[in-house]
Structures are given as C-alpha cells and as structure tokens.
Design an enzyme around this catalytic site. Structure first.
Site, PDB file in Angstrom:
ATOM      1  N   ASP A  37      10.060  -6.253  -6.366  1.00  0.00           N
ATOM      2  CA  ASP A  37       9.871  -6.186  -4.917  1.00  0.00           C
ATOM      3  C   ASP A  37      11.195  -6.496  -4.218  1.00  0.00           C
ATOM      4  OD1 ASP A  37       7.111  -6.175  -3.126  1.00  0.00           O
ATOM      5  OD2 ASP A  37       8.788  -7.174  -2.107  1.00  0.00           O
ATOM      6  N   VAL A  63      13.970   0.090  -5.414  1.00  0.00           N
ATOM      7  CA  VAL A  63      13.660   1.207  -6.314  1.00  0.00           C
ATOM      8  C   VAL A  63      14.624   2.378  -6.161  1.00  0.00           C
ATOM      9  CG1 VAL A  63      11.230   0.614  -6.562  1.00  0.00           C
ATOM     10  CG2 VAL A  63      11.936   2.169  -4.714  1.00  0.00           C
ATOM     11  N   SER A 141      -0.330   9.777  -1.943  1.00  0.00           N
ATOM     12  CA  SER A 141      -1.141   9.519  -0.749  1.00  0.00           C
ATOM     13  C   SER A 141      -1.853  10.800  -0.354  1.00  0.00           C
ATOM     14  CB  SER A 141      -0.257   9.064   0.416  1.00  0.00           C
ATOM     15  OG  SER A 141      -0.966   9.081   1.644  1.00  0.00           O
ATOM     16  N   TYR A 154       7.156  11.210   5.166  1.00  0.00           N
ATOM     17  CA  TYR A 154       6.205  10.566   4.248  1.00  0.00           C
ATOM     18  C   TYR A 154       5.348  11.600   3.515  1.00  0.00           C
ATOM     19  CZ  TYR A 154       2.611   7.121   2.839  1.00  0.00           C
ATOM     20  OH  TYR A 154       1.739   6.327   2.131  1.00  0.00           O
ATOM     21  N   SER A 189      -5.576  -2.823   5.357  1.00  0.00           N
ATOM     22  CA  SER A 189      -4.446  -3.721   5.151  1.00  0.00           C
ATOM     23  C   SER A 189      -4.017  -4.255   6.509  1.00  0.00           C
ATOM     24  CB  SER A 189      -3.274  -2.974   4.501  1.00  0.00           C
ATOM     25  OG  SER A 189      -2.739  -2.013   5.412  1.00  0.00           O
TER      26      SER A 189
END
Length: 246
Positions: A37, A63, A141, A154, A189
């Site tokens: 992370d 990443v 997604s 995205y 979330s």
C-alpha cells in the site's frame, strides 16, 4: 481444511476497502498475506488487525514502480516462503468529463490501474511459472464493461485490465498459472457513501437486487478465484454487481 492453507498472497491496495476485505478472508482461510500500500502506517495497522507478523506483513508499494512490486513479492518469499496468489487491487480515481480532464489525470489513472496491474501480473507470473502453480486475480470494474460518464480514464483502464488478464491467461496456462478478473459494481465504502444523494439514487435504480454490494462480497469471489475451487478457470471475468448492466 481451509481453502488457502499454507499459501501466501500479495494484495496491492490491501490496507483498506476491498483490498483489506480480500486480505481478511484470505487469512481466515489459512493464507499468509503481504499488504502492499502507498500508506505504510495504514498498512502496518491493517496487518496488525489481521493477526500480526506471523500471518501478515506490510510494505510500502507504489504499483507503478516495478521495484516496489518486486519488494512486495520478495517480502512474501522471504517472510513466508512462497508466492501462491497475487491480487492486483490498487487503484485511484480522478473523475472529470473528457472536456475538463487533464492529461495528468488521465495518465495517473492509467498508470496506477493498467500499468500497475501489468507490473503485478508479470512480476508474479515470473515467480509462479518457476513453481508451475499460482493464481493471479485482477480487480477490474463494471466501468470497464459499460463506460461511465466522467470516467474516460478509469473506464479505459478497467477495460484494459480485462484484455490484459485474458492475454496473460493464455500465456501462462501451460505453466500452471491461472489469471482471472473480477468486475465489482457499486460497493459500499466511505467513498461511495459520500457521493451526492441524487447520484447514489441513480446508481441504485440500475441494480436489480436493489442494494449496494459489500466489500466482503467482492472478497468472497476473489477467494474463489484464488483457491482450488476455480481450478479449471482462467481468463474469466466475474461480475459482482447485483445484476447491474447485465
């Protein structure tokens, strides 16, 4: 017998949200996990909640950096002796209409999601092919299936993850390595619950099951793909959407 007994997983973006839910269910099913992370303090705290150093380690991982991804994998090998599962989950959003989106906003999202997933997939595959076993789970997604207003970056990245996963699955199948993807829909979330009520209601109206998903419901599908329950599956894309856009 637990589903992941004796196995080690790396989960990027594993300190919170869907990533932490995946790490949590993996540990419950017998795995040791490395949480990669950007926020090392949050990752350390998350590893502690999972049971401490005997079952979980935390590393700072950007990443987009191949060296950071290497460090996450090397930590798994050094601390727990293997790399059996790789979950490429880390992600960001930089939403804006195509008219107002900057090149930087586009590049940031493509780099984290698409390049980051490519880094994780290829680095994990290099280890797994030597042991002739392993499972890679890439988090896409529903935005990569249908496209969303304000998310040309995205949606493009998440669609790219599907193509990447299928191509990698074909390359790695004869090495005993499986590569699959998950496409979550509206998952509850802190971020999604903070959206304007009008936007929330519009999204809810698109879901036949009439509710948002929970992080644990995505984690359960990741567990399935990571375990031998899906031993004859590779190149698959599983939707966790409540029926949205089916």
């Amino acid at each position: 017998m637990t589903l992941l007994a004796g196995r080690t997983a790396v989960v990027t973006g594993g300190a919170q949200g869907i990533g932490f839910a995946i790490a949590e269910v993996f540990v419950k099913e017998g795995a040791r996990v490395v949480l990669g992370d950007l926020d090392p303090e949050t990752a350390d705290a998350a590893a502690g909640r999972l049971g401490g150093r005997d079952v979980a380690r935390a590393v700072r991982c950007d990443v987009t950096s191949p060296a950071d991804v290497d460090t996450s994998i090397e930590t798994a090998l050094a601390a727990f002796g293997s790399l059996d599962v790789m979950v490429n989950n880390a992600g960001i959003t930089r939403d804006a209409t195509m008219r107002t989106m900057t090149e930087e906003q586009f590049d940031q999202v493509i780099d984290v999601h698409l390049r980051g997933t490519w880094n994780g997939t290829r680095k994990a595959a290099a280890v797994m092919r030597r042991q002739r076993s392993g499972a890679i789970v890439n988090i896409s997604s529903v935005s990569g299936k249908v496209g969303m207003v304000g998310q040309t970056n995205y949606s493009a990245a998440k669609a790219g993850i599907v193509g990447l996963s299928k191509a990698a699955a074909k390359e790695m199948a004869h090495h005993g390595v499986r590569v699959n993807a998950v496409q979550p829909g509206l998952i509850r979330s802190a971020m999604t619950e903070a959206m304007p009520r009008k936007a929330w209601d519009r999204k809810m109206a698109e879901i036949p099951m009439g509710r948002a998903g929970e992080p644990g419901e995505v984690a359960a599908v990741a567990l399935f793909l990571a375990s031998d329950l899906s031993s004859y599956m590779t190149g698959a894309v599983l939707e966790v959407t409540g029926g949205r856009f089916m």
